[in-house]
Scaffold this active site. Structure first.
Site, PDB file in Angstrom:
ATOM      1  N   GLU A  19       1.480  20.994  15.503  1.00  0.00           N
ATOM      2  CA  GLU A  19       2.728  21.066  14.731  1.00  0.00           C
ATOM      3  C   GLU A  19       2.670  20.089  13.573  1.00  0.00           C
ATOM      4  O   GLU A  19       2.247  18.930  13.743  1.00  0.00           O
ATOM      5  CB  GLU A  19       3.960  20.709  15.593  1.00  0.00           C
TER       6      GLU A  19
ATOM      7  N   GLU B  87       5.503  17.943  24.158  1.00  0.00           N
ATOM      8  CA  GLU B  87       6.104  16.668  23.779  1.00  0.00           C
ATOM      9  C   GLU B  87       6.829  15.938  24.902  1.00  0.00           C
ATOM     10  O   GLU B  87       7.984  15.529  24.746  1.00  0.00           O
ATOM     11  CB  GLU B  87       7.040  16.858  22.581  1.00  0.00           C
TER      12      GLU B  87
ATOM     13  N   ASP C 239      14.506  22.160  20.597  1.00  0.00           N
ATOM     14  CA  ASP C 239      14.973  22.597  19.283  1.00  0.00           C
ATOM     15  C   ASP C 239      14.883  24.117  19.109  1.00  0.00           C
ATOM     16  O   ASP C 239      14.344  24.603  18.129  1.00  0.00           O
ATOM     17  CB  ASP C 239      14.106  21.874  18.226  1.00  0.00           C
TER      18      ASP C 239
ATOM     19  N   TYR D 176       4.808  14.636  12.175  1.00  0.00           N
ATOM     20  CA  TYR D 176       5.729  14.970  11.088  1.00  0.00           C
ATOM     21  C   TYR D 176       5.872  13.914   9.990  1.00  0.00           C
ATOM     22  O   TYR D 176       6.959  13.758   9.446  1.00  0.00           O
ATOM     23  CB  TYR D 176       7.108  15.332  11.667  1.00  0.00           C
TER      24      TYR D 176
END
Ligand code: BDP
Length: 603
Positions: A510, A416, A167, A472
């Protein structure tokens, strides 16, 4: 020479000239540059391009901005005859993602990996008191067997397009400075220092490698006043410092290490660098610096700014450090690639801790899911054998380059990866085995666990020395009014970590919410500045409930550019600061929290 990555210095034995400025530049869609003699003659229809910079955002047409394939840089470099007799080299700080270097028409060196430096020994080709034609062919295609991972597709109109499994925008070019170096033939090629503390005494074990075996090596350590506090003779030894000024978190102290080479009582080379005396260790749930527990407050970051993309920019870096200090931060992760060396030098001086990450990002097919990716395990792919070697090479170079920085706390070996499939295990076993002894300081090794790789689902929990969790809830799931369920889910997972016999720290590397600056809503909605604060408050409540959580690094310090897509409004907006480094409301909230949390919070 190829393995020499020492930071360039200038003194009476070493010459260093930055070749930054405007270079010739040309796209090579048909890959014809070699056939057309560009290495010998220069580029046929060049435009001018700043170095260091990513080429992308200067262009006003989309085909140029998105250009994927071969592209070339060239510059005529005058080399003075006073440098004769030395090893002449070019040092590239970063070239995305693969490069071929030619000098005066001769191919000198190939290199793969867009985020680490490499040197090319041009001694045999260089012409003195003349201009030398330096030509570099770059290629910015993405592949599954390369880092960072992605695909390159060809559109029906024939244009190639990069499809990152990650990303951030595939900014490309000579993103860091290029140096012309002239070094003594009998020279220091590398050095290593590691510190151990015994009572009030620091023992700095040093090792110096040289290009030739005969020279005598003398090493001195000087304090900030220039007083010599320890001296060593020989290629390796122990510098003993009584009552040392330790390098501490947000209270840095740097000594200067001087290395001198002599042959027949003649000095033939000198190298100096600043080092910090400190130890790092993981013990139970604690991250220890000089034996004292530390709580990480900081950010995931990117090298990203307007106009020059991923280029290293001293001005942006200075601003970022001022912002991080203003926030009360003490650390950051070089998500998702090793940064320019100046960043580590800033951190050394300012007492920041760095989790240094290699560009092993996109090792997850579902990570491309919001880009329309496939749903299979990345590590089932037949590309992993070729990928593994590149991955190991880049970890080796990262550790080689960064091993002496007191700021570097840990190595992040992947971001990740897909660890919720058993096929990941052999890759991880080998990776953690092969990297075990690369760092003489034996810093902890880790990787970030994506949302899908939970306490229950990850097959690779046994590998890291401490955990980095990217989570998230409140954004990619259980968002908006459902955020309370997100909190409950997060707590349920953390309860499992707590109940387990895993006795290692967890750092949240994150978490965050995309936020459009200036969008205000009462009550909040997603994307509003109010929602970003509520999401951070939710995470903070959770962090404060678990003792084994030893750090929080929200995503991201600043907004940054990504591929375009239906999940992104001109990039990723999870910054606490805008892309031009102004605060969103959440920055004021988090600043207040962090100023109340001591570096050794929870101890
Ligand atoms: C994580 C990635 C990071 C992304 C972030 C996001 O590690 O690179 O930018 O998600 O989606 O999965 O904002």
């Amino acid at each position: 020479m190829e393995k020499e990555l020492l930071y360039p210095v200038m003194n009476q034995y070493r010459f260093d000239q930055k070749l930054d400025g405007l270079w010739d530049f040309q796209f090579d869609e048909a890959a014809q540059g070699d056939a057309q003699g560009w290495p010998e003659n220069g580029l046929s229809a060049a435009i001018q391009m700043p170095v260091p910079a990513s080429f992308n955002d200067f262009f006003t047409d989309k085909a140029s901005r998105e250009y994927t394939g071969d592209f070339w840089y060239a510059k005529r470099v005058f080399v003075l005859s006073t440098l004769k007799g030395r090893t002449i080299a070019l040092r590239f700080g970063a070239a995305t993602h693969r490069a071929v270097v030619y000098v005066n028409g001769q191919e000198i060196r190939r290199h793969e990996g867009g985020f680490l430096p490499f040197t090319a020994d041009i001694t045999a080709e260089v012409k003195f008191d003349q201009e030398n034609l330096v030509v570099v062919k770059l290629n910015n295609e993405l592949h599954r067997d390369a880092l960072p991972a992605g695909d390159t597709t060809v559109l029906k109109n024939g244009k190639k397009m990069a499809k990152p499994f990650f990303d951030f925008y595939n900014y490309s070019g000579l993103n860091r400075s290029v140096h012309l170096l002239a070094l003594p033939q009998d020279r220091v090629t590398d050095y290593t220092v590691t510190t151990s503390l015994v009572g009030q005494t620091a023992h700095v074990a040093y090792r110096v490698t040289t290009s030739q075996a005969t020279a005598q090596v003398t090493v001195t350590l000087q304090d900030v006043d220039g007083t010599v506090v320890a001296t060593g003779h020989g290629r390796q030894g122990d510098l003993v410092v009584d009552q040392p000024h330790l390098w501490n978190v947000r209270a840095a102290y740097l000594y200067t290490l001087h290395i001198q080479l002599t042959t027949a009582d003649q000095v033939v080379d000198e190298y100096h660098d600043q080092i910090g005396l400190r130890t790092v260790k993981i013990e139970g749930h604690q991250i220890l610096v000089n034996g004292k527990p530390v709580y990480l407050k900081g950010f995931g970051r990117h090298e990203d700014s307007i106009y020059a993309g991923r280029a290293f920019d001293l001005n942006v870096e200075k601003r970022d450090f001022e912002l991080m200090k203003w926030m009360g931060a003490n650390s950051f992760r070089t998500s998702h690639y090793p940064y320019d060396e100046e960043v580590y030098r800033f951190a050394d001086r300012e007492g920041f801790l760095i989790i240094d990450e290699v560009p092993a990002v996109g090792f997850k097919m579902a990570a491309a899911s919001f880009l329309g990716g496939l749903d299979q395990s990345f590590f089932d792919g037949d590309w992993t054998t070729a990928l593994y070697q590149k991955h190991l090479d880049q970890i080796t170079d990262m550790i080689h380059r960064d091993k002496n920085h007191p700021s570097v706390l840990a190595w992040s070996l992947l971001n990740e990866p897909d660890t919720s499939s058993k096929s990941a295990v052999p890759y991880f076993e080998k990776l953690f085995h092969d990297t075990k002894d690369l760092d003489p300081d034996q810093r902890p090794r880790t990787f970030t666990l994506n949302e899908d790789d939970t306490f229950e689902t990850s097959y690779c929990k046994q590998f890291p020395d401490f955990y980095l969790l990217n989570r998230y809830p409140g954004w990619y799931h259980k968002w908006g009014y459902e955020i309370s369920d997100g909190e409950a889910g997060l707590r349920a997972e953390l309860d499992q970590w707590q109940a387990s016999d895993i006795d290692k720290p967890v750092v949240f590397s994150e978490f965050g919410a995309d936020t459009e600056p200036g969008l205000h809503k009462l009550p909040s909605v997603m994307w509003s500045e109010e929602y970003q604060i509520e999401l951070l408050q939710m995470f903070d409540r959770v962090f404060d409930s678990y003792d084994f959580i030893r750090g929080e690094q929200p995503w991201n310090l600043a907004d940054f550019q990504t591929v375009e897509g239906n999940m992104r409004v001109n990039g990723n907006k999870k910054g606490l600061f805008t892309r031009d480094r102004q605060p969103k409301a959440a920055a004021f909230y988090l600043r207040q929290r962090w100023h109340q949390i001591h570096n050794d919070f929870k101890n």
